[in-house]
Write an enzyme that holds these catalytic residues in place. Structure first.
Site, PDB file in Angstrom:
ATOM      1  N   ASP A   1      41.081  35.696  42.756  1.00 27.39           N
ATOM      2  CA  ASP A   1      40.495  36.035  41.468  1.00 27.39           C
ATOM      3  C   ASP A   1      39.354  37.030  41.654  1.00 27.39           C
ATOM      4  O   ASP A   1      38.358  36.728  42.310  1.00 27.39           O
ATOM      5  CB  ASP A   1      39.980  34.734  40.841  1.00 27.39           C
ATOM      6  CG  ASP A   1      39.590  34.931  39.393  1.00 27.39           C
ATOM      7  OD1 ASP A   1      40.374  35.562  38.680  1.00 27.39           O
ATOM      8  OD2 ASP A   1      38.511  34.480  38.996  1.00 27.39           O
TER       9      ASP A   1
ATOM     10  N   THR B   1      40.324  40.905  35.830  1.00 24.58           N
ATOM     11  CA  THR B   1      39.057  41.323  36.446  1.00 24.58           C
ATOM     12  C   THR B   1      39.295  42.298  37.594  1.00 24.58           C
ATOM     13  O   THR B   1      38.562  43.271  37.742  1.00 24.58           O
ATOM     14  CB  THR B   1      38.265  40.101  36.940  1.00 24.58           C
ATOM     15  OG1 THR B   1      39.080  39.320  37.804  1.00 24.58           O
ATOM     16  CG2 THR B   1      37.833  39.235  35.784  1.00 24.58           C
ATOM     17  N   THR B   2      40.329  42.043  38.382  1.00 23.62           N
ATOM     18  CA  THR B   2      40.615  42.954  39.486  1.00 23.62           C
ATOM     19  C   THR B   2      41.015  44.322  38.947  1.00 23.62           C
ATOM     20  O   THR B   2      40.540  45.358  39.418  1.00 23.62           O
ATOM     21  CB  THR B   2      41.754  42.385  40.360  1.00 23.62           C
ATOM     22  OG1 THR B   2      41.520  40.993  40.561  1.00 23.62           O
ATOM     23  CG2 THR B   2      41.831  43.074  41.692  1.00 23.62           C
TER      24      THR B   2
ATOM     25  N   ASP C   1      42.762  31.577  33.585  1.00 21.85           N
ATOM     26  CA  ASP C   1      43.225  32.939  33.297  1.00 21.85           C
ATOM     27  C   ASP C   1      44.353  32.885  32.268  1.00 21.85           C
ATOM     28  O   ASP C   1      44.369  33.651  31.298  1.00 21.85           O
ATOM     29  CB  ASP C   1      43.760  33.623  34.567  1.00 21.85           C
ATOM     30  CG  ASP C   1      42.627  34.137  35.460  1.00 21.85           C
ATOM     31  OD1 ASP C   1      41.450  33.903  35.117  1.00 21.85           O
ATOM     32  OD2 ASP C   1      42.920  34.763  36.489  1.00 21.85           O
TER      33      ASP C   1
HETATM   34  P1  ADP Z   1      43.761  40.728  37.627  1.00 21.30           P
HETATM   35  O1  ADP Z   1      42.525  40.104  38.153  1.00 21.30           O
HETATM   36  O2  ADP Z   1      43.543  42.166  37.265  1.00 21.30           O
HETATM   37  O3  ADP Z   1      44.398  39.953  36.546  1.00 21.30           O
HETATM   38  P2  ADP Z   1      46.063  39.997  39.191  1.00 21.30           P
HETATM   39  O4  ADP Z   1      46.058  39.727  40.640  1.00 21.30           O
HETATM   40  O5  ADP Z   1      46.241  38.875  38.254  1.00 21.30           O
HETATM   41  O6  ADP Z   1      44.751  40.797  38.866  1.00 21.30           O
HETATM   42  O7  ADP Z   1      47.202  41.067  38.952  1.00 21.30           O
HETATM   43  C1  ADP Z   1      47.506  41.576  37.698  1.00 21.30           C
HETATM   44  C2  ADP Z   1      48.549  42.650  37.811  1.00 21.30           C
HETATM   45  O8  ADP Z   1      49.772  42.141  38.340  1.00 21.30           O
HETATM   46  C3  ADP Z   1      48.865  43.246  36.459  1.00 21.30           C
HETATM   47  O9  ADP Z   1      48.919  44.636  36.556  1.00 21.30           O
HETATM   48  C4  ADP Z   1      50.223  42.660  36.152  1.00 21.30           C
HETATM   49  O10 ADP Z   1      50.989  43.482  35.297  1.00 21.30           O
HETATM   50  C5  ADP Z   1      50.842  42.549  37.511  1.00 21.30           C
HETATM   51  N1  ADP Z   1      51.918  41.552  37.548  1.00 21.30           N
HETATM   52  C6  ADP Z   1      51.852  40.268  37.172  1.00 21.30           C
HETATM   53  N2  ADP Z   1      53.044  39.661  37.302  1.00 21.30           N
HETATM   54  C7  ADP Z   1      53.889  40.580  37.791  1.00 21.30           C
HETATM   55  C8  ADP Z   1      55.284  40.571  38.161  1.00 21.30           C
HETATM   56  N3  ADP Z   1      56.032  39.481  38.046  1.00 21.30           N
HETATM   57  N4  ADP Z   1      55.809  41.708  38.627  1.00 21.30           N
HETATM   58  C9  ADP Z   1      55.049  42.811  38.762  1.00 21.30           C
HETATM   59  N5  ADP Z   1      53.762  42.889  38.430  1.00 21.30           N
HETATM   60  C10 ADP Z   1      53.173  41.803  37.950  1.00 21.30           C
HETATM   61 MG    MG Z   2      45.342  38.154  36.581  1.00 20.56          MG
END
Ligand code: ADP
Ligand code: MG
Length: 542
Positions: A64, A97-98, A393
């Site tokens: 996170d 957040t990332t 989240d």
């Molecule tokens: P954040 O802290 O930004 O939410 P995450 O590690 O949760 O970071 O990653 C979010 C990213 O991963 C988003 O760009 C989302 O569209 C992408 N994502 C989530 N699930 C999938 C999936 N099944 N396939 C491809 N990309 C995904």
């Molecule tokens: Mg996320």
């Protein structure tokens, strides 16, 4: 600079540090980029986790963004500004957040390249602002509507929030729970649906698998049944919520009561007992079968309550008391004298349960519970903590989706579509501003690029393929991180609330602008240690 007498004039305190012009700017940009670089590997389903060890040796394993940055104790002022982006994102949406931090880092990185071409910061910030505004317009056009009845979509949103996190192995169950929880507590007022996340309590308990997590339509309390003589289960329970002690008040100051006659001693004790018995009488008369008390309960009262088959817990947290009001519909009373049946709450079932090795009280099957509990289970502390973050989240995303009523597809698709549209928009500008708008479009591509990198794919090949699909009009063409192929992220159910994207773009642009405008950093001596990377030598001569 020196005056005519060649005497240096100091206007700042001794030991203050100052960097100006390009040094100040580059320094902050560098710090921001490092922050973004740090969280970059955690993005997306294939993102890695980080292990954070506090000075006390406590360990957090997480993916996170905001948690990582908060725990890192960052001191550089420029870097701190980027951490604020993550915090804002956390407060406003709860997820993304990332994404927000990586975007801020990339905007600054691209700005740096423009600075190298002698493009003035104000031109860059103006271009960025125009591009960000355009991004919002485009997002509003390409996003799709959703409401609280779109259960399947909401579940997909929750699942998308959880992939790549500790919760992934139980994402179906947990998304179902998260959606149900939000639906249960949402309120409709004048056609506007609002959700207060505070009404979803998350209780963590180790000792069972993640799949044993459950939704309780009511509140679970971390307190045991007070007396073995009390029932283990009360059905159709009327509940009294009290925030004062069921004890005979002890005086604030030490008082001595002198009793010179043994019969008076007995009378004194009898009186005390009568007062306590009287409390139980009042509770019984109201029809209550369960007592939930925020303060203490005297042993004797416990005994009498047990005799009346009334279930009781004591020293319940204020926050839990307030949630119980919303779950059971009861009122918190202070004086037993005022207690009437109208004040009582209701739960279909109140019971003592052993969860892990802890005794708990479940107040569940509430009729129209406006507060619920998600009981998160997991093998160890680290697991439940990370699952909790993922569930939070997911809840944040469901709420954001319902609140704004719009969603987009993820997997890099929305960023690529934005980049394409903004590049087209850039042609309406001339010269240097056009470069800045294009730099903004390029920065957005950092999301699909990072998703590809983290999945071990070639970012350039992947990006080329994805861009080709977008050129063909496939607005939701995103990256399937498992196969490396292009997929329709919408139909694959990789859905995210619009607000994640608007908020991330907004705060990332704002912080980039702010950092680009800084050309002078003045640090007082107290914060000198914060200025890592500042040239040594203290304040320059004026
Ligand atoms: P954040 O802290 O930004 O939410 P995450 O590690 O949760 O970071 O990653 C979010 C990213 O991963 C988003 O760009 C989302 O569209 C992408 N994502 C989530 N699930 C999938 C999936 N099944 N396939 C491809 N990309 C995904
Ligand atoms: Mg996320």
């Amino acid at each position: 600079m020196a005056n005519s007498n060649q005497q240096p004039i100091y206007i700042l305190a001794e030991n203050s540090k100052r960097t100006t012009g390009k040094d100040a700017q580059r320094n902050n940009i560098m710090a921001a980029k490092i922050v973004a670089e740090t969280v970059r590997t955690t993005l997306g389903p294939k993102g890695m986790d980080k292990m954070l060890v506090s000075s006390l040796g406590d360990i957090i394993v997480t993916n996170d963004g905001v948690t990582i940055l908060e725990e890192m104790q960052i001191e550089h002022p420029g870097a701190k500004m980027v951490v604020e982006v993550a915090k804002t994102q956390e407060n406003e949406v709860g997820d993304g957040t990332t994404t927000a931090v990586i975007l801020a880092g990339e905007l600054l990185k691209n700005a740096e390249a423009l600075l190298d071409k002698e493009i003035h910061p104000t031109v860059i910030t103006k271009g960025y602002r125009m591009a960000a505004e355009r991004a919002h317009e485009i997002l509003n056009i390409i996003s799709e509507s959703v409401d609280e009845k779109s259960i399947d979509k909401l579940k997909s949103i929750a699942a998308t929030a959880m992939v790549g996190k500790g919760a992934e192995s139980a994402k179906e169950l947990l998304s179902e729970i998260a959606v149900k929880a939000v639906k249960q507590v949402l309120e409709k007022k004048d056609n506007k649906v609002t959700v207060n996340k505070d009404n979803i309590k998350i209780e963590k308990k180790t000792g069972a698998g993640i799949k044993e997590s459950e939704l309780v339509l009511g509140i679970t309390i971390d307190k045991e049944k007070l007396h073995p003589g009390m029932p283990d289960v009360v059905r159709d329970a009327k509940i009294v919520l009290i925030d004062s002690a069921l004890e005979v008040k002890s005086t604030e100051i030490d008082t001595k009561i002198q009793i010179d006659d043994p019969s008076k001693m007995q009378a004194f004790l009898d009186m005390e007992e009568r007062m306590l018995k009287d409390m139980v009488e009042k509770i019984k008369k109201s029809g209550a079968k369960v007592v939930i008390c925020q303060k203490g309960i005297d042993d004797l009262v416990q005994h009498y309550l047990a005799r009346e088959d009334i279930y009781a817990v004591r020293r319940v947290k204020r926050s839990d008391m307030e949630k119980l009001v919303r779950a059971t519909g009861g009122k918190i009373i202070t004086k037993l004298n005022d207690l009437t049946e109208k004040d009582l709450g209701f739960a279909g079932r109140v019971s003592a349960k052993k969860v892990g090795d802890e005794d708990m009280t479940y107040v569940e099957e509430c009729k129209d519970a406006k507060a619920v509990t998600i009981l998160v289970r997991g093998g160890t502390e680290h697991v439940v903590d990370e699952v909790e973050r993922a569930v939070k989240d997911a809840i944040g995303d469901i709420c954001a989706a319902i609140d704004v009523g719009k969603i987009v597809a993820g997997a890099g698709s929305v960023e690529l579509e934005l980049a394409r549209e903004i590049r087209a928009y850039s042609t309406s500008f001339s010269g240097r501003e056009q470069l800045a708008v294009q730099a903004f479009a390029d920065a957005l591509e950092v999301i699909p690029i990072t998703l590809a990198e983290n999945a071990g794919l070639d970012p350039i090949d992947t990006l080329t393929e994805l861009k080709a699909s977008h050129e063909k009009g496939e607005k939701w063409a995103g990256l399937n991180v498992y196969t490396g192929k292009v997929m329709n992220a919408w139909s694959e159910g990789v859905l995210e609330p619009l607000k994640i994207k608007t908020q991330a773009i907004k705060s990332a642009t704002e912080v980039a602008e702010m950092i680009l405008r800084i050309d002078d950093v003045l640090a007082s001596s107290g914060s000198s240690k914060n200025m890592s990377g500042m040239p040594p030598g203290g304040m320059p001569e004026m």
